[in-house]
Design an enzyme around this catalytic site. Sequence first.
Site, PDB file in Angstrom:
ATOM      1  N   ARG A 120      39.658  50.228  23.881  1.00 36.61           N
ATOM      2  CA  ARG A 120      40.260  50.445  25.215  1.00 36.61           C
ATOM      3  C   ARG A 120      39.543  49.689  26.334  1.00 36.61           C
ATOM      4  NH1 ARG A 120      40.040  55.371  22.853  1.00 36.61           N
ATOM      5  NH2 ARG A 120      42.028  56.116  22.048  1.00 36.61           N
ATOM      6  N   LYS A 142      43.739  36.793  34.019  1.00 33.46           N
ATOM      7  CA  LYS A 142      44.889  36.791  33.105  1.00 33.46           C
ATOM      8  C   LYS A 142      44.376  36.498  31.702  1.00 33.46           C
ATOM      9  CE  LYS A 142      48.863  35.320  35.872  1.00 33.46           C
ATOM     10  NZ  LYS A 142      49.846  34.230  36.040  1.00 33.46           N
ATOM     11  N   GLU A 184      44.970  20.435  37.794  1.00 28.96           N
ATOM     12  CA  GLU A 184      44.977  21.756  38.440  1.00 28.96           C
ATOM     13  C   GLU A 184      44.109  21.741  39.709  1.00 28.96           C
ATOM     14  OE1 GLU A 184      47.029  24.076  37.359  1.00 28.96           O
ATOM     15  OE2 GLU A 184      47.296  23.789  35.196  1.00 28.96           O
ATOM     16  N   LYS A 226      41.610  29.286  44.235  1.00 29.65           N
ATOM     17  CA  LYS A 226      42.316  30.175  43.311  1.00 29.65           C
ATOM     18  C   LYS A 226      41.868  31.620  43.516  1.00 29.65           C
ATOM     19  CE  LYS A 226      43.890  31.373  38.786  1.00 29.65           C
ATOM     20  NZ  LYS A 226      44.119  31.103  37.370  1.00 29.65           N
ATOM     21  N   GLU A 236      50.357  38.939  40.705  1.00 29.77           N
ATOM     22  CA  GLU A 236      51.418  37.953  40.882  1.00 29.77           C
ATOM     23  C   GLU A 236      52.745  38.577  41.296  1.00 29.77           C
ATOM     24  OE1 GLU A 236      51.358  34.712  38.040  1.00 29.77           O
ATOM     25  OE2 GLU A 236      53.384  34.118  38.613  1.00 29.77           O
ATOM     26  N   ARG A 240      50.523  34.714  44.519  1.00 31.95           N
ATOM     27  CA  ARG A 240      49.895  34.094  43.340  1.00 31.95           C
ATOM     28  C   ARG A 240      50.845  33.094  42.670  1.00 31.95           C
ATOM     29  NH1 ARG A 240      45.835  36.910  38.844  1.00 31.95           N
ATOM     30  NH2 ARG A 240      45.541  35.025  37.620  1.00 31.95           N
ATOM     31  N   ASN A 244      51.722  28.252  40.684  1.00 28.09           N
ATOM     32  CA  ASN A 244      52.630  27.632  39.715  1.00 28.09           C
ATOM     33  C   ASN A 244      53.252  26.342  40.243  1.00 28.09           C
ATOM     34  OD1 ASN A 244      52.341  29.515  37.627  1.00 28.09           O
ATOM     35  ND2 ASN A 244      53.697  30.938  38.689  1.00 28.09           N
ATOM     36  N   HIS A 247      54.687  23.711  37.966  1.00 26.76           N
ATOM     37  CA  HIS A 247      54.767  24.321  36.637  1.00 26.76           C
ATOM     38  C   HIS A 247      56.199  24.564  36.151  1.00 26.76           C
ATOM     39  CE1 HIS A 247      50.494  24.678  37.109  1.00 26.76           C
ATOM     40  NE2 HIS A 247      50.342  25.316  35.966  1.00 26.76           N
ATOM     41  N   HIS A 251      56.528  23.208  32.637  1.00 29.51           N
ATOM     42  CA  HIS A 251      56.831  24.010  31.443  1.00 29.51           C
ATOM     43  C   HIS A 251      58.042  23.446  30.711  1.00 29.51           C
ATOM     44  CE1 HIS A 251      54.585  27.669  33.288  1.00 29.51           C
ATOM     45  NE2 HIS A 251      53.790  26.964  32.499  1.00 29.51           N
ATOM     46  N   HIS A 264      48.878  20.394  28.899  1.00 25.21           N
ATOM     47  CA  HIS A 264      49.434  21.179  29.997  1.00 25.21           C
ATOM     48  C   HIS A 264      49.219  20.485  31.353  1.00 25.21           C
ATOM     49  CE1 HIS A 264      50.440  24.641  32.452  1.00 25.21           C
ATOM     50  NE2 HIS A 264      49.260  24.546  33.038  1.00 25.21           N
TER      51      HIS A 264
HETATM   52  N1  LIG Z   1      44.326  32.798  31.925  1.00 28.27           N
HETATM   53  C1  LIG Z   1      44.806  31.936  32.790  1.00 28.27           C
HETATM   54  O1  LIG Z   1      44.948  32.234  33.987  1.00 28.27           O
HETATM   55  C2  LIG Z   1      45.138  30.571  32.313  1.00 28.27           C
HETATM   56  C3  LIG Z   1      45.374  29.538  33.240  1.00 28.27           C
HETATM   57  C4  LIG Z   1      45.613  28.268  32.760  1.00 28.27           C
HETATM   58  C5  LIG Z   1      45.637  28.029  31.398  1.00 28.27           C
HETATM   59  N2  LIG Z   1      45.423  29.047  30.524  1.00 28.27           N
HETATM   60  C6  LIG Z   1      45.421  28.826  29.075  1.00 28.27           C
HETATM   61  O2  LIG Z   1      44.335  27.974  28.766  1.00 28.27           O
HETATM   62  C7  LIG Z   1      44.643  27.265  27.570  1.00 28.27           C
HETATM   63  C8  LIG Z   1      44.277  25.806  27.777  1.00 28.27           C
HETATM   64  O3  LIG Z   1      42.898  25.719  28.049  1.00 28.27           O
HETATM   65  P1  LIG Z   1      42.096  24.354  27.828  1.00 28.27           P
HETATM   66  O4  LIG Z   1      42.805  23.266  28.509  1.00 28.27           O
HETATM   67  O5  LIG Z   1      40.688  24.629  28.163  1.00 28.27           O
HETATM   68  O6  LIG Z   1      42.315  24.078  26.274  1.00 28.27           O
HETATM   69  P2  LIG Z   1      41.400  24.385  24.983  1.00 28.27           P
HETATM   70  O7  LIG Z   1      40.732  25.673  25.085  1.00 28.27           O
HETATM   71  O8  LIG Z   1      42.287  24.150  23.814  1.00 28.27           O
HETATM   72  O9  LIG Z   1      40.299  23.203  25.061  1.00 28.27           O
HETATM   73  C9  LIG Z   1      40.719  21.880  24.937  1.00 28.27           C
HETATM   74  C10 LIG Z   1      39.969  21.193  23.788  1.00 28.27           C
HETATM   75  O10 LIG Z   1      38.620  20.918  24.187  1.00 28.27           O
HETATM   76  C11 LIG Z   1      37.718  21.485  23.240  1.00 28.27           C
HETATM   77  N3  LIG Z   1      36.508  21.784  24.000  1.00 28.27           N
HETATM   78  C12 LIG Z   1      36.235  22.860  24.737  1.00 28.27           C
HETATM   79  N4  LIG Z   1      35.095  22.693  25.408  1.00 28.27           N
HETATM   80  C13 LIG Z   1      34.610  21.482  25.072  1.00 28.27           C
HETATM   81  C14 LIG Z   1      33.469  20.743  25.443  1.00 28.27           C
HETATM   82  N5  LIG Z   1      32.612  21.200  26.354  1.00 28.27           N
HETATM   83  N6  LIG Z   1      33.277  19.530  24.880  1.00 28.27           N
HETATM   84  C15 LIG Z   1      34.183  19.043  23.985  1.00 28.27           C
HETATM   85  N7  LIG Z   1      35.284  19.675  23.615  1.00 28.27           N
HETATM   86  C16 LIG Z   1      35.501  20.890  24.153  1.00 28.27           C
HETATM   87  C17 LIG Z   1      38.466  22.613  22.648  1.00 28.27           C
HETATM   88  O11 LIG Z   1      37.926  23.014  21.418  1.00 28.27           O
HETATM   89  C18 LIG Z   1      39.863  22.032  22.540  1.00 28.27           C
HETATM   90  O12 LIG Z   1      39.960  21.200  21.416  1.00 28.27           O
HETATM   91  C19 LIG Z   1      46.091  27.496  27.275  1.00 28.27           C
HETATM   92  O13 LIG Z   1      46.211  28.405  26.207  1.00 28.27           O
HETATM   93  C20 LIG Z   1      46.629  28.118  28.553  1.00 28.27           C
HETATM   94  O14 LIG Z   1      47.703  29.011  28.318  1.00 28.27           O
HETATM   95  C21 LIG Z   1      45.177  30.301  30.971  1.00 28.27           C
HETATM   96 ZN   LIG Z   2      48.557  25.337  34.844  1.00 29.86          ZN
END
Ligand SMILES: NC(=O)c1ccc[n+]([C@@H]2O[C@H](COP(=O)([O-])OP(=O)(O)OC[C@H]3O[C@@H](n4cnc5c(N)ncnc54)[C@H](O)[C@@H]3O)[C@@H](O)[C@H]2O)c1
Ligand SMILES: [Zn+2]
Length: 359
Positions: A120, A142, A184, A226, A236, A240, A244, A247, A251, A264
Amino acid sequence: MQTYTVALGDRSYPIYIGTGLLSNVELILPHLPQKRVALITNEIVAPLYLEKFRGALEQAGVKVVQVVLPDGEKYKSWATLNTIYDALLASHCERGTSIVALGGGVVGDISGFAAATYQRGVPFIQVPTTLLAQVDSSIGGKTAINHPLGKNMIGAFYQPRVVVSDMQTLLSLPERELKAGLAEIIKHGLIRDESFFSWLEVNIERILAREMDALAHAVFRSCEIKGAVVVSDERELGERALLNFGHTFGHAIENEFGYGTWLHGEAVATGMALACDLSVQMGMLGKSDSDRVCKLLVRAGLPIEVKGVAPERLRALMSVDKKARDGKLHFILLERIGSARIRADVSPSALDRTLAQVF
Ligand SMILES: NC(=O)c1ccc[n+]([C@@H]2O[C@H](COP(=O)([O-])OP(=O)(O)OC[C@H]3O[C@@H](n4cnc5c(N)ncnc54)[C@H](O)[C@@H]3O)[C@@H](O)[C@H]2O)c1
Ligand SMILES: [Zn+2]
């Protein structure tokens, strides 16, 4: 080191931004109710940073259970989440055991959801290692996993206790991932702060060259922007949604080509170029400002065009986007650089003109 505090009353938390912070576990220790953590990372990040980080924690007397996930968005799944629960239960993690996410947004999102739901809710700590995670996913609480029928469809709002962003981790990040995170950052300037946007115009090459002070400023200002939006609208219900920007189009592009073909941030960059054009079509934004945005995106090495998809197809994809409420498409548009508005009254002809121009 700089600190930004996300002010959410008794759930407020600090975001520390600096270089060499992975070995500075003093930043984390005060937030641990028990000197025990479950450290979740993935197979790419583990060989780079796990030993150093784990070693620093253990040296401070913290017991570490480590969980190394496979790499990739497709593992942000129910099955992977279950392997996390399995590991937590098998090693008898308790309610006082904190979950620490070391990695990009994928590791952060799934670990956060595990923390929100295991027994929990247990304390959660983010150590983001991608630019995108440092400027976006680690801020705001999130958490989610994907469902076969939709991205991020299962999740919770769950704030971390502390976020530690070490700029040095960005030195190993693949170029394309760095640029995707930059999209971003540019978005934050566009929706909220023209002077930050101007700063980016001056410093973009320094960021791409990974100069630590430039990265740290860009990350810090993004956290401030942010963070302020999240504080005013945590769940949101209104403002918030401005985050987007770009986006709705983005998307649709990701959906059309399959997640993973476009990163992305790349889809969002093209989405922002389209949203700027639509803002011009709606008479809200000057053409010269729209050109200025595209110019910075190109200098950042980001795409501003999409090929191989018909405008009608993108329009269809956008209308199933979750921002399509009350049967109306909601667009985040710019009224100037530094100020965004939600508009539900975009005429089909304005949208047609934008889609026709860019393809
Ligand atoms: N929670 C939120 O508010 C929010 C906002 C935006 C995106 N997201 C989510 O985030 C995700 C995308 O995140 P991301 O872009 O970080 O992708 P990711 O976590 O897949 O990382 C991108 C790549 O870089 C690698 N990596 C990570 N750190 C590294 C480093 N220091 N050196 C070398 N390689 C490294 C990872 O293993 C991966 O292959 C999506 O799932 C998206 O939905 C969430
Ligand atoms: Zn985004």
